[in-house]
Structure formats: C-alpha cells, structure tokens
Enzyme design. Structure first.
Site, PDB file in Angstrom:
ATOM      1  N   HIS A  70       0.813  -1.219   0.000  1.00 39.04           N
ATOM      2  CA  HIS A  70       0.000   0.000   0.000  1.00 39.04           C
ATOM      3  C   HIS A  70       0.851   1.276   0.000  1.00 39.04           C
ATOM      4  O   HIS A  70       0.315   2.362  -0.163  1.00 39.04           O
ATOM      5  CB  HIS A  70      -0.945   0.022   1.204  1.00 39.04           C
ATOM      6  N   HIS A  85       1.923   6.874  -0.783  1.00 40.19           N
ATOM      7  CA  HIS A  85       1.019   6.120   0.090  1.00 40.19           C
ATOM      8  C   HIS A  85      -0.315   5.981  -0.629  1.00 40.19           C
ATOM      9  O   HIS A  85      -1.038   6.963  -0.800  1.00 40.19           O
ATOM     10  CB  HIS A  85       0.850   6.859   1.422  1.00 40.19           C
TER      11      HIS A  85
END
Length: 167
Positions: A70, A85
């Site tokens: 992620h 992110h």
C-alpha cells in the site's frame, strides 16, 4: 564554458518529481488524515487517482516497500526521499487488491511500474483512495514547489520540483 559548468552543477540539486499516477491534484492540507494534512510525515501533495497504476516519479532506488504493497519509498541519487502512500487506512486491507512489480533495493527510472491496485476496491473498503506523495526528508530540502496543476498524467506531468540543500 564556465557558465555551463555552474548550470549543470545547480541542476544536480534540483529534481522534478513526476506524477506517479493519473488523477486530480489535491493540496496535502486537504487530505482527510491529520498525519498527512498536518505534514507530520513531510511535505508534498496528494492525488485523487483516476487509474490504478503507480509508476516511479523519479530515477532512484526503492528504499521501502510495505508488505501490504500500500506504500512505497524511493530515494533519488541526490538523496530526496519520496513516499507514495496509496489510499488512506489501506494497510488494513492487508494487501488485498494490491500488486507490486519491484522489491526493496530495486533501481527504477521515471515511468517504471511500481504497484497496481484496484481503485474501486480501495474506494469501497478504505477511508479514501487519495494518494499522498510525500517528501519525507524535508529537512534536507531548500524548497518544495508543487507545480499547481489541477490534473496530472503519470510520468508525463511534473507534480512538484525539489531543491535540495547543498551539503
């Protein structure tokens, strides 16, 4: 000739960070997570993605790849550290909908595919699909300048320019 030497030297301390994903540019202060909006992790911008492919925004080395895919960190040759992110609270998805195409230590060029993700899954299951693009070592930056574009295309549009402090 002397001017050319000085010009080349100064360019080494300036980096263009390209867009890592297609989408709408959002000021970091508008990200609905105080870790990012209050710039606790560093300064940068965010993108509301319209596609699910994240590419390298710079030439550098992968210095961090989270096991859930992620988020990813890249360090440029000049020492700038960039964190991408993907979404907010996406660590809780435990990797569902994410695939990585690099590993820690990989050398990458602008436009190299890093991660793909299921945008619709992230929209449904995470807090947000917004992607903060953060300069984590802001203390080493002289200036971080977002380009002010409303929308960007991955690896084609400059997202921000960095000027690195000379050591």
């Amino acid at each position: 000739m002397l001017n050319k030497l000085f010009t080349n030297k100064s360019k080494k301390n300036t980096i263009s960070v390209m867009a890592p994903v297609d989408g709408e540019v959002i000021p970091l202060t508008e990200v609905p997570d105080p870790v990012f909006s209050e710039k606790n992790m560093g300064d940068g911008v965010a993108i509301k993605p319209t596609g699910g492919t994240v590419v390298s925004p710079v030439k550098g080395t992968i210095i961090q790849l989270f096991s859930t895919n992620h988020a990813i960190g890249i360090q440029t040759e000049n020492g700038a550290e960039i964190l991408i992110h993907i979404g907010l609270d996406t660590v809780e998805l435990e990797g569902e909908g994410f695939s990585s195409y690099v590993e820690q230590g990989s050398r990458v060029n602008v436009g190299d595919k890093l991660i793909t993700f299921d945008v619709e899954l992230v929209k449904r299951k995470a807090t947000s699909e917004i992607i903060p693009v953060i300069i984590t070592n802001t203390d080493q930056m002289k200036e971080i300048s977002p380009t002010g574009q409303d929308t960007v295309t991955a690896s084609q549009d400059v997202l921000m320019k960095l000027e690195i402090e000379k050591h």
